[in-house]
Design a protein around this motif. Sequence first.
Motif, mmCIF file in Angstrom:
data_model
loop_
_atom_site.group_PDB
_atom_site.id
_atom_site.type_symbol
_atom_site.label_atom_id
_atom_site.label_comp_id
_atom_site.label_asym_id
_atom_site.label_seq_id
_atom_site.Cartn_x
_atom_site.Cartn_y
_atom_site.Cartn_z
ATOM 1 N N TYR A 21 0.829 -1.198 0.000
ATOM 2 C CA TYR A 21 0.000 0.000 0.000
ATOM 3 C C TYR A 21 0.864 1.249 0.000
ATOM 4 C CZ TYR A 21 -3.759 -3.158 1.361
ATOM 5 O OH TYR A 21 -4.672 -4.176 1.394
ATOM 6 N N THR A 22 0.388 2.300 -0.658
ATOM 7 C CA THR A 22 1.047 3.597 -0.602
ATOM 8 C C THR A 22 0.640 4.281 0.705
ATOM 9 O OG1 THR A 22 -0.783 4.756 -1.651
ATOM 10 C CG2 THR A 22 0.918 3.844 -3.113
ATOM 11 N N CYS A 23 1.342 5.341 1.053
ATOM 12 C CA CYS A 23 0.973 6.103 2.251
ATOM 13 C C CYS A 23 -0.414 6.710 2.104
ATOM 14 C CB CYS A 23 2.012 7.181 2.526
ATOM 15 S SG CYS A 23 3.583 6.511 3.102
ATOM 16 N N ASP A 24 -0.769 7.119 0.890
ATOM 17 C CA ASP A 24 -2.117 7.657 0.658
ATOM 18 C C ASP A 24 -3.189 6.606 0.927
ATOM 19 O OD1 ASP A 24 -1.384 10.281 -0.071
ATOM 20 O OD2 ASP A 24 -1.024 9.675 -2.139
ATOM 21 N N LYS A 33 -4.609 11.806 7.996
ATOM 22 C CA LYS A 33 -3.865 12.513 6.953
ATOM 23 C C LYS A 33 -2.589 11.748 6.649
ATOM 24 C CE LYS A 33 -5.757 16.953 8.132
ATOM 25 N NZ LYS A 33 -5.520 18.335 8.526
ATOM 26 N N VAL A 34 -2.099 11.898 5.417
ATOM 27 C CA VAL A 34 -0.898 11.180 4.993
ATOM 28 C C VAL A 34 0.305 11.567 5.856
ATOM 29 C CG1 VAL A 34 -0.162 12.777 3.176
ATOM 30 C CG2 VAL A 34 0.342 10.356 2.972
ATOM 31 N N ILE A 35 0.349 12.790 6.349
ATOM 32 C CA ILE A 35 1.457 13.207 7.209
ATOM 33 C C ILE A 35 1.493 12.375 8.496
ATOM 34 C CG2 ILE A 35 0.264 15.077 8.413
ATOM 35 C CD1 ILE A 35 2.905 16.712 8.004
ATOM 36 N N THR A 36 0.331 11.932 8.956
ATOM 37 C CA THR A 36 0.254 11.062 10.138
ATOM 38 C C THR A 36 0.898 9.717 9.830
ATOM 39 O OG1 THR A 36 -1.768 12.163 10.855
ATOM 40 C CG2 THR A 36 -1.308 9.995 11.808
ATOM 41 N N VAL A 37 0.641 9.183 8.650
ATOM 42 C CA VAL A 37 1.247 7.911 8.233
ATOM 43 C C VAL A 37 2.760 8.073 8.167
ATOM 44 C CG1 VAL A 37 1.370 6.149 6.424
ATOM 45 C CG2 VAL A 37 -0.826 7.214 6.993
ATOM 46 N N TRP A 38 3.243 9.184 7.598
ATOM 47 C CA TRP A 38 4.691 9.441 7.535
ATOM 48 C C TRP A 38 5.292 9.494 8.935
ATOM 49 C CZ3 TRP A 38 4.069 14.144 3.787
ATOM 50 C CH2 TRP A 38 3.767 13.688 2.505
#
Length: 75
Positions: A21-24, A33-38
């Motif tokens: 899976y991608t971060c999105d 939000k994607v920043i949370t995944v990062w």
Amino acid sequence: TEVNTSINKIQKGGIFLSKMYTCDEVAERYKVKVITVWEWIRKKKLNAIKLGREYRVYEEDLIKFENERKTIPSK
């Protein structure tokens, strides 16, 4: 269920490839939000591999991430 789909793997040339899976996609799955995944990846809460400039997360790592956060452990 999602756990059962992790068992389904694609066999190609004798190598088993897991869904990635991608971060999105991870952000969409958990409604964050994607920043949370990062941040999860940076803090080593979620395992990922970096391919070029992008991260990818194996489905097994998402299941592990979920299981580590359960309020009631699975039996």
